[in-house]
Design a protein around this motif. Structure first.
Motif, short mmCIF file in Angstrom:
data_model
loop_
_atom_site.label_atom_id
_atom_site.label_comp_id
_atom_site.label_asym_id
_atom_site.label_seq_id
_atom_site.Cartn_x
_atom_site.Cartn_y
_atom_site.Cartn_z
N ILE A 398 29.00 25.42 12.28
CA ILE A 398 30.03 24.48 11.84
C ILE A 398 29.72 24.00 10.43
N ARG A 399 30.72 24.00 9.60
CA ARG A 399 30.60 23.43 8.27
C ARG A 399 31.33 22.09 8.24
N ASN A 400 30.68 21.06 7.74
CA ASN A 400 31.33 19.75 7.66
C ASN A 400 32.31 19.74 6.49
N CYS A 401 33.58 20.00 6.80
CA CYS A 401 34.59 20.14 5.76
C CYS A 401 35.56 18.97 5.70
N PHE A 402 35.53 18.08 6.66
CA PHE A 402 36.56 17.06 6.75
C PHE A 402 35.98 15.67 6.52
N ASN A 403 36.69 14.90 5.74
CA ASN A 403 36.36 13.49 5.54
C ASN A 403 37.69 12.74 5.37
N PRO A 404 38.38 12.44 6.48
CA PRO A 404 39.71 11.85 6.39
C PRO A 404 39.74 10.46 5.78
N LEU A 405 38.59 9.79 5.68
CA LEU A 405 38.54 8.43 5.14
C LEU A 405 38.08 8.39 3.69
N HIS A 406 38.00 9.53 3.03
CA HIS A 406 37.55 9.55 1.64
C HIS A 406 38.57 8.80 0.76
#
Length: 611
Positions: A398-406
């Motif tokens: 898994i690659r950490n690609c998401f940061n919806p709160l940026h």
């Protein structure tokens, strides 16, 4: 309550993101890891008599306060449980009202979490008393509502039986102090071993008020059917037989000439039958284990269902009739569901019991269990066959690609909210040759203008994918009618849109860093990739968009004259300056040092080759 550590990690019932599957996976891994150390696993399953009706309201109020809940919440539950009464009704007879100062409504939405809060101090007291004993008793407790387990793992049956008996005595007295009573008649014993002729000793619980319990050939817990060798053949056979009976009864609902339509029969099968047949298959569907018998039974069941759905003859091949019925082959269906199940463990809370079994990088700072994969030797890890091992392998990919709160993607802080007038996109109005030629003429004028102005620069980008899945992104940065910088970046196993965005990112960020530049013209053959810079939705490309959007926002905020123009230039047009970049991409050759099927996406901060 999971965050402040009030609930024990091994409480897997009545809490969000914890299920019977987690309990089964936890137990299965412990058993498989114990076999690697030449240890058998013995368990005692006990049940609490009249659990929900026996919860004491005063004790529950104390637990709610200890859990750290708001005083208003505690006051609400105190009021909710005070002055309660029960009336029993039978036909025309109604009894007088009886005051009830115990119990929570079984079936109520609040009863699962309230019961979990009630049991949390019981488990903590049990663990503390076990640690305070002079004898080093290594016994785990696993709780799912009122069905709990005591787990002991030793090389000697006599030692594990002694540990289980002591633990059973302690938990029984602890429950009595909390106003609960064990139902000894339902207590069960089971031994997990790979020995061909296991001794299966009994345990005498008469000293604590229980019977003499002996292990049965098959043990049922939370709907799972275990045998001592942990192959789950009986488990699969039980649920497949149940589904076949249901399928036979469903034949009255329709056939090839009347009743439900095939699409309706298929919907019935997928919703009412398949979900039962695959109940908690994650316990036996993992790499290295023998699943042929289980898969064969499931295939026969699905073939029967496909014949009923289509109304075809039994002589049809199973693969063909499944395709006609629009049913995915059962093996592929299991693989799909299992992969999704593994991904769920990436989002479980830090206090989840499964974290204690995972590798250290996925454990979320939780203390590792003695059977955790991080505690095993390299040889044991190689020989381990367990669902947790598959979970580790999946989480490693898994690659950490998401940061919806940026902040860059928050309404009011986005680039499009402040600088939409200073970012423009130019592409042909249609796909006709006339419009393309007109667009190329305008592109020539824009490029010449950027080279005449000393405060302007042009960035020409292109990305390409080789047959070896190696991706190359090349960039030429022009200023004052000459190439001032050439950049080239390689990546592996990414899509074409990612390749084009990587090229834009590779060229635009260095151009922004050039001094005294106010106007940047970006020429690319994918205007779709360029538009991604202004998008604020959660996207797999977010790990590239964040540094690029940050650089663009900083550039536009620095001076009111700064602007960026994106121009579309298709490769088939063979525009001379873009063709130079395209030829460089096609001529490049790069072999990955470590070939892999996984996607490796390089951002601007990655390995960059400056030509």
């Amino acid at each position: 309550m999971t965050a402040n550590g009030f609930l024990d990690p091994n409480q897997l019932g009545g809490v969000r993101q914890r299920s019977t599957t987690d309990a089964g996976v936890y137990l299965t891994h412990i058993i498989c890891a114990g076999w690697l150390r030449q240890c058998h696993t013995s368990v005692i399953a006990f049940d609490i008599a009249q659990f929900f009706p026996s919860l004491n309201h005063d004790f529950l109020s104390i637990c709610l306060k200890k859990a750290g809940l708001n005083t208003n919440v505690v006051g609400f539950f105190n009021s909710y449980h005070s002055n309660r009464s029960t009336i029993y009704t039978l036909n025309n007879f109604s009894s007088p009202a009886f005051n009830t100062n115990v119990g929570v409504g079984q079936g109520s939405a609040l009863s699962p979490i309230l019961s979990a809060i009630y049991l949390a101090p019981v488990i903590k007291i049990f663990n503390k008393r076990i640690k305070n004993l002079k004898e080093n008793i290594l016994t785990d407790i696993l709780s799912f509502m009122d069905d709990s387990l005591l787990i002991s793992q030793e090389k000697s049956y006599s030692l594990s039986s002694f540990f289980l008996l002591c633990s059973y005595n302690i938990i029984s007295k602890t429950l009595i102090n909390a106003g609960l009573v064990m139902e000894h008649s339902k207590t069960e014993l089971f031994h997990f071993t790979r020995a061909r002729h296991p001794p299966n000793p009994s345990i005498d619980l008469s000293s604590v008020g229980g019977p003499v319990i002996s292990p049965k050939p098959i043990w049922r817990y939370l709907g799972f059917y275990f045998n001592c060798r942990l192959n789950f053949n009986y488990h699969t056979h039980f649920y497949v037989t149940k589904c076949l009976s249901t399928l036979s009864a469903m034949k009255m609902l329709g056939n090839s000439s009347r009743g439900f339509l095939p699409i309706q029969r298929r919907l019935l099968y997928r919703t009412c039958i398949l979900s039962i047949a695959l109940y908690r298959f994650q316990l036996w569907f993992f790499k290295g284990t023998s699943i042929i018998k289980n898969i064969t039974e499931l295939k026969k069941m699905q073939q029967r269902a496909a014949l009923w759905i289509t109304g075809a003859f039994q002589t049809f091949s199973s693969e063909g009739i499944e395709a006609i019925a629009s049913l995915i082959p059962i093996t592929l269906h299991l693989r799909k569901l299992n992969g999704r199940h593994h991904l769920c463990y990436a989002s479980i809370p830090p206090s989840h019991a499964i974290n204690s079994l995972l590798d250290s990088q996925h454990a979320k700072n939780q203390m590792p269990h003695k059977t955790a994969t991080s505690k095993l030797t390299a040889k044991q890890q190689a020989n381990l066959k367990s669902p947790i091992k598959d979970v580790n392998e999946r989480l490693n990919s898994i690659r950490n690609c998401f940061n919806p709160l940026h902040p860059l993607f928050t309404p009011g802080s986005r680039i499009v909210d402040h600088f939409s007038s200073r970012i423009s996109f130019h592409s042909p109005s249609s796909s006709s040759d006339e419009d393309l030629n007109q667009h190329l003429q305008n592109l020539n004028l824009a490029f010449r203008s950027s080279q005449v102005n000393h405060n302007s620069a042009a960035v020409i980008t292109d990305g390409g994918i080789k047959k070896s899945h190696v991706v190359t992104a090349a960039v030429h940065i022009w200023a004052d009618n000459s190439v001032i910088k050439q950049l080239q970046v390689h990546s592996l196993n990414i899509t074409s849109i990612k390749a084009e965005l990587m090229a834009v990112c590779t060229g635009l960020i260095p151009a922004i860093e050039i001094d005294n530049i106010h106007d940047i013209t970006v020429i690319t053959d994918s205007i779709t990739a360029a538009r991604k810079i202004l998008e604020s939705k959660v996207d797999p490309l977010q790990n590239m968009l964040i540094p690029l959007a940050t650089a663009v926002k900083t550039f536009l905020s620095k001076d009111g004259r700064n602007k960026i123009c994106f121009w579309y230039c298709p490769s088939r047009a063979e525009w001379p300056r873009h063709k130079l970049v395209d030829d460089q991409v096609k001529a490049s050759s790069c072999t990955p040092t470590f070939p892999s099927k996984e996607s490796h996406l390089l951002s601007y901060s990655g390995n960059m080759i400056i030509m």
